[in-house]
Scaffold this motif. Sequence first.
Motif, PDB file in Angstrom:
ATOM      1  N   PHE A 375       2.399  19.953  33.484  1.00 54.70           N
ATOM      2  CA  PHE A 375       2.146  20.849  34.890  1.00 54.70           C
ATOM      3  C   PHE A 375       3.566  20.799  36.159  1.00 54.70           C
ATOM      4  CE2 PHE A 375      -2.256  21.049  33.548  1.00 54.70           C
ATOM      5  CZ  PHE A 375      -2.417  22.299  33.521  1.00 54.70           C
ATOM      6  N   GLY A 376       3.855  18.902  35.547  1.00 55.28           N
ATOM      7  CA  GLY A 376       5.192  19.290  36.752  1.00 55.28           C
ATOM      8  C   GLY A 376       6.222  19.166  36.085  1.00 55.28           C
ATOM      9  N   LEU A 377       6.162  19.580  34.640  1.00 53.50           N
ATOM     10  CA  LEU A 377       7.313  19.700  34.102  1.00 53.50           C
ATOM     11  C   LEU A 377       7.351  20.116  32.928  1.00 53.50           C
ATOM     12  CD1 LEU A 377      10.454  18.762  34.128  1.00 53.50           C
ATOM     13  CD2 LEU A 377       9.745  16.727  32.489  1.00 53.50           C
ATOM     14  N   LEU A 378       6.749  20.393  32.256  1.00 54.93           N
ATOM     15  CA  LEU A 378       6.841  21.057  30.807  1.00 54.93           C
ATOM     16  C   LEU A 378       6.493  22.880  31.341  1.00 54.93           C
ATOM     17  CD1 LEU A 378       5.934  18.615  27.796  1.00 54.93           C
ATOM     18  CD2 LEU A 378       7.754  19.089  29.097  1.00 54.93           C
ATOM     19  N   VAL A 379       5.565  23.362  31.343  1.00 47.10           N
ATOM     20  CA  VAL A 379       4.944  24.605  31.052  1.00 47.10           C
ATOM     21  C   VAL A 379       6.044  25.370  32.633  1.00 47.10           C
ATOM     22  CG1 VAL A 379       3.371  25.941  32.694  1.00 47.10           C
ATOM     23  CG2 VAL A 379       2.204  23.999  31.626  1.00 47.10           C
TER      24      VAL A 379
END
Length: 457
Positions: A375-379
């Motif tokens: 959630f913090g990076l990939l999405v």
Amino acid sequence: MDYKQMAKEILEHVGGVKNVANMSHCATRLRLNLRDSSMADDQDVEAIDGVINVLDKAGQYQLLIGTEVPKLYDEFEVLVKGDTTTTIQQITNENSGSVMSNIFSAVSAIFAPLLPALAGSGILRGLLILSVQMGLITENSGTYSILFVASMSVFYFLPVLLAFTSARRFGASPYISALIGASLIHPFFIDLMGNAGNGTTTEFFGIPVVLMNYNSTVVPIILSIWAFSYLYKFLDKKVPETLKLVIIPLISLLIMIPLTVIVIGPIGVYSGEAVANVVSWLIGRSSILTGVVIGGGWSVLVSLGIHWAINPIMINNISTHGFDYIVPFTFACNFAVIGTTIGIYFKAQDKKLRSFALTGLITVALSAIIEATLFGLLVKNRKLFLAQIIGGAVGGAYMGLTKVVTNAFVFGSVTTFPAFVEKDNANFINAMVGLLISMAISAILAYIFTKKDEKLA
């Protein structure tokens, strides 16, 4: 972290006690079924210290907290129970939202408390197998027997453990429920089958009973306690307070144990076997395609919060057959996440982004928790998410091709490698190759997709 204050703030910004129709938690998330989701202020909730991300998917309002979520849940539960006359069991058993959201919520609540026991036992089992292969322990020794019991008891007594957690979810007495689960694996009941095994028949007041071996089973006891919850609530309303101590347990055991062994149990066993057979059939028809779909798509399911629907299948396979083909594909996903963070770390120049990637790498490698990185990076970055998906899919395909299995239900990390240890060393070797493929491909693609001046969004 002040979890009591955090719980108060969350409850305030999701609409208060009256708006909470259902609550549970998994390994990293607080999961709420809200009567009116429009009453929740996503920005205010996400701004609360300790809340990493907010997601409203599959009929659930999900707050990503991390591995400390049980502490928050305990405080949240106290607030809900203290501010209303309705008990938490009644709240959590109230239907809210779609059928699928209720199923996901129930599965999460039932299995989440058992995950540490299942994972720890699985790792111990792998270490025991490894010790035997290395000649450190012999199978006919007392040491082996004691460690075998330590590693396998959670699976043998799974009906009792699931009865307890199911009762808490469905609103029945956990202790009467545990007795119902225990009755299914009582030696006297098992002895009725003799040497014939499943399918042997006996009778109960003239009613035919198809006998089953229920140790290590998953579905029968969950169905049984779900049915029992309705009987329990009915008795709780109708039986006078002075007689509840004796009458409710008496009637519950008299009705539910025969009903379970006559009707619910066989249905549960056959349905559980049917699901497992479908999965085995899919893997048998195209294990490569299965690896691609699950290895590549697992992170998508996690991002939607619906991966819990698959977990009971894996647990059932482990407890019934002693191995599972799906767990390795989830490893492929996790190591693809690790690979993505590696590619980002070596390409990006922004210190905050590199620090976040390194933290994600260490977190996944040691604890198998991918949500923070997801959630913090990939999405937030579709190209990097795609890099992770492709890596997981290719690694999953290789593991499907080589029929890699695990002997335990565990989350994919470096610390859980013993789950791949089998008498056939090829299983472990192919697992390591598959994970290396996932990690390498994702790392290369992430390196290509990451800009040098990329910032942490």
